[in-house]
Design an enzyme around this catalytic site. Structure first.
Site, PDB file in Angstrom:
ATOM      1  N   ARG A   1     -20.744  -8.319  -1.286  1.00 21.97           N
ATOM      2  CA  ARG A   1     -21.733  -7.381  -0.735  1.00 21.97           C
ATOM      3  C   ARG A   1     -23.153  -7.774  -1.137  1.00 21.97           C
ATOM      4  O   ARG A   1     -24.090  -7.566  -0.360  1.00 21.97           O
ATOM      5  CB  ARG A   1     -21.425  -5.963  -1.190  1.00 21.97           C
ATOM      6  CG  ARG A   1     -20.207  -5.420  -0.467  1.00 21.97           C
ATOM      7  CD  ARG A   1     -20.044  -3.958  -0.674  1.00 21.97           C
ATOM      8  NE  ARG A   1     -19.217  -3.393   0.369  1.00 21.97           N
ATOM      9  CZ  ARG A   1     -18.449  -2.309   0.202  1.00 21.97           C
ATOM     10  NH1 ARG A   1     -18.434  -1.701  -0.963  1.00 21.97           N
ATOM     11  NH2 ARG A   1     -17.745  -1.841   1.196  1.00 21.97           N
TER      12      ARG A   1
ATOM     13  N   GLY B   1     -11.311  -2.219   4.726  1.00 22.17           N
ATOM     14  CA  GLY B   1     -11.460  -2.863   3.427  1.00 22.17           C
ATOM     15  C   GLY B   1     -10.238  -3.661   3.017  1.00 22.17           C
ATOM     16  O   GLY B   1     -10.351  -4.809   2.575  1.00 22.17           O
TER      17      GLY B   1
ATOM     18  N   LYS C   1      -2.395   5.605   6.738  1.00 23.20           N
ATOM     19  CA  LYS C   1      -2.344   6.907   7.413  1.00 23.20           C
ATOM     20  C   LYS C   1      -2.715   6.825   8.885  1.00 23.20           C
ATOM     21  O   LYS C   1      -3.805   6.384   9.234  1.00 23.20           O
ATOM     22  CB  LYS C   1      -3.296   7.881   6.722  1.00 23.20           C
ATOM     23  CG  LYS C   1      -2.757   8.405   5.415  1.00 23.20           C
ATOM     24  CD  LYS C   1      -3.651   9.510   4.899  1.00 23.20           C
ATOM     25  CE  LYS C   1      -3.017  10.242   3.734  1.00 23.20           C
ATOM     26  NZ  LYS C   1      -3.991  11.152   3.116  1.00 23.20           N
TER      27      LYS C   1
ATOM     28  N   GLY D   1     -15.080   2.134   5.839  1.00 20.37           N
ATOM     29  CA  GLY D   1     -15.227   3.381   6.594  1.00 20.37           C
ATOM     30  C   GLY D   1     -16.217   3.257   7.736  1.00 20.37           C
ATOM     31  O   GLY D   1     -16.007   3.795   8.827  1.00 20.37           O
TER      32      GLY D   1
HETATM   33  P1  ADP Z   1      -7.754  -0.732   5.625  1.00 18.98           P
HETATM   34  O1  ADP Z   1      -8.472  -0.571   4.313  1.00 18.98           O
HETATM   35  O2  ADP Z   1      -7.641  -2.163   6.032  1.00 18.98           O
HETATM   36  O3  ADP Z   1      -8.320   0.157   6.692  1.00 18.98           O
HETATM   37  P2  ADP Z   1      -5.743   1.199   4.843  1.00 18.98           P
HETATM   38  O4  ADP Z   1      -6.587   1.624   3.706  1.00 18.98           O
HETATM   39  O5  ADP Z   1      -5.549   2.141   5.971  1.00 18.98           O
HETATM   40  O6  ADP Z   1      -6.234  -0.235   5.397  1.00 18.98           O
HETATM   41  O7  ADP Z   1      -4.283   0.867   4.310  1.00 18.98           O
HETATM   42  C1  ADP Z   1      -4.028  -0.110   3.332  1.00 18.98           C
HETATM   43  C2  ADP Z   1      -2.941   0.330   2.406  1.00 18.98           C
HETATM   44  O8  ADP Z   1      -1.761   0.673   3.136  1.00 18.98           O
HETATM   45  C3  ADP Z   1      -2.539  -0.780   1.463  1.00 18.98           C
HETATM   46  O9  ADP Z   1      -2.810  -0.364   0.135  1.00 18.98           O
HETATM   47  C4  ADP Z   1      -1.054  -0.963   1.695  1.00 18.98           C
HETATM   48  O10 ADP Z   1      -0.327  -1.168   0.513  1.00 18.98           O
HETATM   49  C5  ADP Z   1      -0.657   0.342   2.339  1.00 18.98           C
HETATM   50  N1  ADP Z   1       0.571   0.200   3.139  1.00 18.98           N
HETATM   51  C6  ADP Z   1       0.778  -0.601   4.183  1.00 18.98           C
HETATM   52  N2  ADP Z   1       2.047  -0.516   4.610  1.00 18.98           N
HETATM   53  C7  ADP Z   1       2.661   0.369   3.800  1.00 18.98           C
HETATM   54  C8  ADP Z   1       4.005   0.904   3.731  1.00 18.98           C
HETATM   55  N3  ADP Z   1       4.942   0.507   4.570  1.00 18.98           N
HETATM   56  N4  ADP Z   1       4.258   1.808   2.771  1.00 18.98           N
HETATM   57  C9  ADP Z   1       3.296   2.190   1.899  1.00 18.98           C
HETATM   58  N5  ADP Z   1       2.040   1.750   1.924  1.00 18.98           N
HETATM   59  C10 ADP Z   1       1.703   0.839   2.863  1.00 18.98           C
HETATM   60 MG    MG Z   2      -8.343   0.952   2.721  1.00 22.52          MG
END
Ligand code: ADP
Ligand code: MG
Length: 397
Positions: free
Chosen positions: A38, A353, A199, A376
């Protein structure tokens, strides 16, 4: 259409610039910076301003000190890192808009910088207090926002201050918005989105937006795929899912069908009997997860199928890892997707992220068109939301 002024559209020579950056870097327990991406992201704008004879009042937040001074969240390590990158002194003003900061701001000459202490040490920042914004504005001639990571927040130094000064974007915001805007507004087809992570409720708006924007294929991965699978009546064992979203996901799959969007779910899963790398691990068909087991990754058949679809795309947007990639036994799906995204001949955009961290860890960053620095903020942008930190900037004539 995106039409905001950048630092190149105004005369900065001899001017004092209030430059809002995103120096929200991760620190270890000794206060050492773990990842300086960053800080490096802000350097092009800082260097441009210095080379063009401006002086800079640098400003950022770090962490969530909630309006109170917290020495653990001081920007001192950032000042030290900046001194190394820029080879100039980066003096700090601990009182932010107090008499010392005012005096320092008065004294800085073209080619010099100063850094205000963590702006979130003051409650007025997140409250977007107009008096606070005004007093900060009084130290400068121009506001430059380059903090893409906080552009989805309307705070005093990300938006409020723009009421009192000519306001333009830095290069980081400009690059982010143009790269992601091009992919979302004028995509080359096939347009494939990979959506995963934890989620589905957090990403519902993004899925809807992608359906609206005529995405050809949506590949669902990660924990959110179990909410979809549940809607189809499959057995998901102990997998993470959101009960309150099941019905909604059923409707969404119907809508995708009506709109001719190919919304695909994993056909197999890597499952485990506990949330640990050394769990008992099996590969099972999707929707047939045994009781006592939880889905931790997409299975090998899904990874293969998805990789082929991704590689033939002209535009790819990826948000959210395919599994619990932090544990090596459940990283295969995310790795396969990262590799496929790196092979795309066309535009590839990664927002989020954890997805960005995953691709960086695998060494594929340089094969991707654009990796967003703002988790975000990029999710908000891709969803089509107006970001206050960008909306507040002056339009080009
Ligand atoms: P990003 O930051 O790329 O937007 P998210 O924060 O939505 O992604 O999600 C990332 C998290 O989701 C990771 O910590 C990962 O371990 C978790 N994750 C992915 N698949 C699973 C799963 N099947 N069960 C539990 N956690 C999961
Ligand atoms: Mg995340």
């Amino acid at each position: 259409m995106y039409n905001k002024k950048t630092v190149k559209d105004i005369d900065v020579s001899g001017k004092k610039v209030f430059l809002r950056c995103d120096f929200n870097v991760p620190l270890d327990e000794n206060g050492e910076i773990i990842d300086d991406i960053r800080i490096r992201g802000a350097l092009p704008t800082i260097r441009y301003l210095l080379e063009n004879n401006a002086s800079i009042i640098l400003c950022s937040h770090l962490g969530r000190p909630k309006g109170k001074v917290n020495p653990k969240m001081s920007l001192k390590p950032v000042a030290a890192a900046l001194e190394e990158f820029l080879h100039i002194k980066v003096p700090m003003a601990a009182d932010i808009n107090g008499p010392i900061a005012q005096m320092m701001a008065n004294g800085i000459k073209p080619g010099q910088v100063m850094l205000l202490e963590n702006i979130r040490f003051r409650p007025e920042e997140e409250a977007n207090d107009p008096e606070f914004a005004k007093s900060l504005a009084s130290m400068a001639d121009i506001f430059v926002n380059d903090a893409f990571g906080t552009a989805h927040r309307a705070h005093a130094t990300t938006a409020g201050i723009a009421d009192y000064l000519p306001s333009v974007s830095g290069f980081l915001i400009d690059t982010e918005v143009k790269a992601m805007g091009r992919a979302m507004n004028n995509p080359q087809h096939p347009f494939v989105a990979i959506l995963g992570g934890s989620k589905v409720s957090e990403k519902l708006k993004l899925i809807e937006k992608l359906l609206m924007e005529k995405c050809d294929t949506v590949l669902v991965v990660g924990a959110m795929s179990y909410t979809f699978r549940k809607a189809l009546g499959g057995n998901i064992g102990n997998s993470l899912y959101e009960e309150s979203m099941v019905e909604e996901m059923g409707k969404l799959m119907e809508r995708a069908k009506e709109q001719g969007c190919n919304l695909l779910l994993p056909v197999d899963n890597v499952v485990a009997d506990k949330f640990a790398n050394d769990a008992d691990i099996k590969v099972v068909p999707a929707g047939q997860i045994p009781d006592g087991y939880a889905g931790m990754d997409i299975g090998p058949a899904t990874a293969e199928m998805y990789a082929r679809i991704i590689e033939s795309a002209r535009t790819v947007v990826w948000n959210g890892p395919a599994g619990v990639f932090e544990m090596p036994n459940f990283a295969h799906g995310t790795e396969t997707i990262a590799e496929a995204v790196a092979k795309v001949r066309g535009v590839s955009i990664i927002g989020g992220g954890d997805s960005a961290a995953a691709i960086a860890k695998m060494g594929y960053s340089r094969y991707v068109t654009h990796i967003s620095t703002g988790g975000g903020a990029s999710l908000n942008f891709l969803q089509g939301n107006v970001l206050p930190g960008i909306a507040c900037l002056d339009d080009k004539e």
